[in-house]
Design an enzyme around this catalytic site. Structure first.
Site, PDB file in Angstrom:
ATOM      1  N   LYS A  12       0.652  -1.108   0.006  1.00  0.00           N
ATOM      2  CA  LYS A  12      -0.059   0.238  -0.132  1.00  0.00           C
ATOM      3  C   LYS A  12       1.104   1.178  -0.022  1.00  0.00           C
ATOM      4  CE  LYS A  12      -3.899  -2.030   2.285  1.00  0.00           C
ATOM      5  NZ  LYS A  12      -4.894  -1.960   3.541  1.00  0.00           N
ATOM      6  N   TYR A  52     -12.368  -2.110  -3.877  1.00  0.00           N
ATOM      7  CA  TYR A  52     -12.951  -2.204  -2.387  1.00  0.00           C
ATOM      8  C   TYR A  52     -14.286  -2.091  -2.450  1.00  0.00           C
ATOM      9  CZ  TYR A  52      -8.549  -1.763   0.338  1.00  0.00           C
ATOM     10  OH  TYR A  52      -7.376  -2.077   0.956  1.00  0.00           O
ATOM     11  N   ARG A 105       2.540  -6.411   9.067  1.00  0.00           N
ATOM     12  CA  ARG A 105       1.781  -5.500   9.563  1.00  0.00           C
ATOM     13  C   ARG A 105       2.514  -5.134  10.869  1.00  0.00           C
ATOM     14  NH1 ARG A 105      -4.477  -7.116   7.609  1.00  0.00           N
ATOM     15  NH2 ARG A 105      -4.226  -5.720   5.522  1.00  0.00           N
ATOM     16  N   ASN A 115      -1.827   0.405   6.955  1.00  0.00           N
ATOM     17  CA  ASN A 115      -1.500  -1.178   7.390  1.00  0.00           C
ATOM     18  C   ASN A 115      -0.521  -1.766   6.439  1.00  0.00           C
ATOM     19  OD1 ASN A 115      -3.374  -1.873   5.740  1.00  0.00           O
ATOM     20  ND2 ASN A 115      -4.542  -2.895   7.376  1.00  0.00           N
ATOM     21  N   HIS A 118      -2.296  -5.407   1.672  1.00  0.00           N
ATOM     22  CA  HIS A 118      -3.291  -6.063   1.211  1.00  0.00           C
ATOM     23  C   HIS A 118      -3.272  -7.469   1.093  1.00  0.00           C
ATOM     24  CE1 HIS A 118      -7.582  -6.866  -0.341  1.00  0.00           C
ATOM     25  NE2 HIS A 118      -6.724  -7.447  -1.158  1.00  0.00           N
ATOM     26  N   GLU A 129      -9.536 -10.441  -7.699  1.00  0.00           N
ATOM     27  CA  GLU A 129      -8.579  -9.327  -7.329  1.00  0.00           C
ATOM     28  C   GLU A 129      -7.630  -9.517  -8.446  1.00  0.00           C
ATOM     29  OE1 GLU A 129      -9.768  -8.626  -2.802  1.00  0.00           O
ATOM     30  OE2 GLU A 129      -7.551  -9.325  -3.083  1.00  0.00           O
TER      31      GLU A 129
END
Ligand code: IDP
Ligand code: MG
Length: 136
Positions: A12, A52, A105, A115, A118, A129
């Site tokens: 991320k 999402y 994490r 965090n 994903h 995905e």
């Protein structure tokens, strides 16, 4: 029985921006994940909203989509026996303060929203995905 799986992983914006992408890729490789494909991209907000969409009724949905589209991310297809569950274990709890020692994490996450990674949560979602990012 063998259960070779592929799962979708995202590094991320908070982690990419801190130049942690290579270090996090090593975490995956050290646990036996093969990185079949990877690319660095930046999503538009409407793309993050689509990715999402399962969370669209949650109070944090808008912030979540703004965040995921706030900077470059690295998306990867990871392959390994039991990749989906093993990736979830390696990532750790959604809230980094609750994540176990040794998880990504716990090590790199800043907060429940930032965090760092994903990972797909089921075989169905892994397929959806992976197609979202890698279907040509
Ligand atoms: P996961 O990433 O561990 O699968 P999900 O429940 O699927 O967690 O939530 C997706 C993402 O939404 C989380 O990674 C996190 O960044 C964010 N998120 C989840 N719960 C909250 C919350 O209570 N407040 C703010 N952000 C949250
Ligand atoms: Mg999830």
């Amino acid at each position: 029985m063998s259960n070779l799986e592929q799962t979708l992983s995202i590094i991320k914006p908070d982690a990419v921006e801190r130049n942690l992408s290579e270090e996090i890729k090593v975490e995956f490789k050290n646990k036996g994940f093969k990185i079949l494909k990877d690319k660095k991209i930046k999503l538009e907000k409407h793309e993050a909203e689509k990715f999402y969409q399962v969370h669209q009724t949650k109070p944090f949905y808008d912030d979540l989509c703004s965040y995921l589209s706030s900077g470059p991310i690295v998306v990867m297809i990871l392959e390994k026996e039991n990749a989906i569950l093993d990736n979830r274990k390696l990532m750790g709890a959604t809230d980094p303060t609750k994540a176990d020692d040794g998880t990504i994490r716990k090590k790199y996450g800043i907060s429940i929203d930032k965090n760092s990674v994903h990972g797909s949560d089921s075989p169905d979602n892994a397929k959806i995905e992976i197609d979202f990012f890698f279907k040509d």
